[in-house]
Scaffold this motif. Structure first.
Motif, PDB file in Angstrom:
ATOM      1  N   LEU A   1       0.860  -1.187   0.000  1.00 19.71           N
ATOM      2  CA  LEU A   1       0.000   0.000   0.000  1.00 19.71           C
ATOM      3  C   LEU A   1       0.894   1.234   0.000  1.00 19.71           C
ATOM      4  N   HIS A   2       0.274   2.400  -0.231  1.00 18.25           N
ATOM      5  CA  HIS A   2       1.061   3.628  -0.159  1.00 18.25           C
ATOM      6  C   HIS A   2       1.455   3.907   1.284  1.00 18.25           C
ATOM      7  N   GLY A   3       0.490   3.834   2.181  1.00 16.16           N
ATOM      8  CA  GLY A   3       0.786   3.990   3.594  1.00 16.16           C
ATOM      9  C   GLY A   3       0.026   5.101   4.291  1.00 16.16           C
ATOM     10  N   ASP A   4      -0.576   6.009   3.531  1.00 16.38           N
ATOM     11  CA  ASP A   4      -1.264   7.129   4.178  1.00 16.38           C
ATOM     12  C   ASP A   4      -2.506   6.693   4.952  1.00 16.38           C
ATOM     13  N   THR A   5      -3.118   5.586   4.545  1.00 18.61           N
ATOM     14  CA  THR A   5      -4.305   5.108   5.259  1.00 18.61           C
ATOM     15  C   THR A   5      -3.967   4.576   6.645  1.00 18.61           C
ATOM     16  N   LEU A   6      -2.682   4.349   6.915  1.00 18.22           N
ATOM     17  CA  LEU A   6      -2.253   3.862   8.220  1.00 18.22           C
ATOM     18  C   LEU A   6      -2.055   4.993   9.222  1.00 18.22           C
ATOM     19  N   CYS A   7      -2.014   6.220   8.729  1.00 20.74           N
ATOM     20  CA  CYS A   7      -1.704   7.375   9.590  1.00 20.74           C
ATOM     21  C   CYS A   7      -2.986   7.957  10.176  1.00 20.74           C
ATOM     22  N   THR A   8      -3.693   7.143  10.945  1.00 19.77           N
ATOM     23  CA  THR A   8      -5.016   7.528  11.428  1.00 19.77           C
ATOM     24  C   THR A   8      -4.972   8.536  12.571  1.00 19.77           C
ATOM     25  N   ASP A   9      -3.796   8.755  13.177  1.00 19.95           N
ATOM     26  CA  ASP A   9      -3.696   9.776  14.219  1.00 19.95           C
ATOM     27  C   ASP A   9      -3.809  11.183  13.630  1.00 19.95           C
ATOM     28  N   ASP A  10      -3.518  11.291  12.342  1.00 22.99           N
ATOM     29  CA  ASP A  10      -3.628  12.584  11.658  1.00 22.99           C
ATOM     30  C   ASP A  10      -5.070  12.737  11.175  1.00 22.99           C
ATOM     31  N   VAL A  11      -5.934  13.099  12.080  1.00 22.04           N
ATOM     32  CA  VAL A  11      -7.371  13.157  11.800  1.00 22.04           C
ATOM     33  C   VAL A  11      -7.676  14.179  10.707  1.00 22.04           C
ATOM     34  N   ARG A  12      -6.996  15.302  10.740  1.00 17.81           N
ATOM     35  CA  ARG A  12      -7.247  16.349   9.748  1.00 17.81           C
ATOM     36  C   ARG A  12      -6.929  15.850   8.341  1.00 17.81           C
ATOM     37  N   TYR A  13      -5.818  15.141   8.215  1.00 24.38           N
ATOM     38  CA  TYR A  13      -5.473  14.615   6.886  1.00 24.38           C
ATOM     39  C   TYR A  13      -6.481  13.571   6.434  1.00 24.38           C
ATOM     40  N   GLN A  14      -6.903  12.681   7.327  1.00 21.14           N
ATOM     41  CA  GLN A  14      -7.835  11.630   6.939  1.00 21.14           C
ATOM     42  C   GLN A  14      -9.163  12.215   6.458  1.00 21.14           C
ATOM     43  N   LYS A  15      -9.597  13.323   7.058  1.00 20.04           N
ATOM     44  CA  LYS A  15     -10.818  13.989   6.588  1.00 20.04           C
ATOM     45  C   LYS A  15     -10.608  14.564   5.188  1.00 20.04           C
ATOM     46  N   PHE A  16      -9.437  15.166   4.975  1.00 23.62           N
ATOM     47  CA  PHE A  16      -9.104  15.709   3.655  1.00 23.62           C
ATOM     48  C   PHE A  16      -9.047  14.587   2.622  1.00 23.62           C
TER      49      PHE A  16
END
Length: 225
Positions: free
Chosen positions: A113-128
């Motif tokens: 995978l790319h890996g960004d979906t694993l960074c769930t602590d970054d709530v602002r990014y996940q919403k974006f």
């Protein structure tokens, strides 16, 4: 037999040395591989498969040459090139994969995978991320004039840099619980991803069984694969 993985090259007309490294890699290393997997953020920002620039044509030609020589080439979209689609694949011969894909790596299952979906602590990014992956929004964006998309992309890039400068490094790294959940879901004990720009090999256990997470490096300082 050799299978190669790359991620986070962030290719751009403004970074000609990185492009030169990519071309050299494709012609001297990838050409001898059985398969090449690109795990996202190949480009600094990809705003559409209809990019008319000589730079885009050059990158497409390198992939076309590789696939025509018989090297199976696969692509997982990153957070900078999630608009790369079927038209790019048709022009180059590469295969677009799902954001989480299980592959057979010489008899061993691995999830890539790319890996960004694993960074769930970054709530602002996940919403974006959820917003820009809406099919209807991408459909509308792709129908804007190319120069308009460029202006929007430039604005977004500026906003991203500003936001990242104020975030802690821990927030932008992967969440270990998310890593383990994906391994359990896919029935694998090997994960390969990029995105975090923190290359390394991490050994841990999932439900009492050994597991490995390999993180690919970016190409800002060196051409790692």
């Amino acid at each position: 037999m050799t299978t190669l993985f790359i991620s986070d090259l962030h290719l751009s007309p403004q970074l000609p040395k990185t492009t030169d490294c990519f071309v050299k890699f494709m012609r001297e290393e990838a050409i001898h591989a059985d398969a090449l997997y690109v795990l996202g953020d190949l480009f600094e920002f990809w705003i559409g498969d209809d990019d008319p620039s000589p730079f885009a044509a050059q990158i497409k030609q390198e992939f076309l040459t590789l696939t025509q020589r018989g090297v199976d080439t696969y692509f997982i979209q990153g957070n900078r090139d999630f608009l790369l689609g079927k038209r790019f694949c048709k022009a180059t011969g590469i295969t677009l994969l799902d954001e989480h894909t299980v592959i057979d790596l010489y008899g061993k299952k691995a999830v890539i995978l790319h890996g960004d979906t694993l960074c769930t602590d970054d709530v602002r990014y996940q919403k974006f991320r959820a917003k820009v992956h809406m099919p209807w929004l991408q459909w509308l964006f792709n129908r804007l004039p190319f120069f308009t998309r460029q202006r929007i992309a430039n604005k977004i890039q500026g906003d991203i840099k500003e936001v990242k400068s104020s975030k802690s490094l821990d927030i932008m790294d992967v969440n270990q619980n998310e890593v383990e959940a994906l391994l359990r879901e896919t029935g694998t004990d090997l994960m390969i991803h990029g995105h975090t720009h923190r290359p390394g090999t991490h050994e841990f256990s999932v439900q009492g069984q050994p597991a490995t997470r390999i993180v690919l490096g970016d190409w800002y300082q060196q051409a790692q694969y």
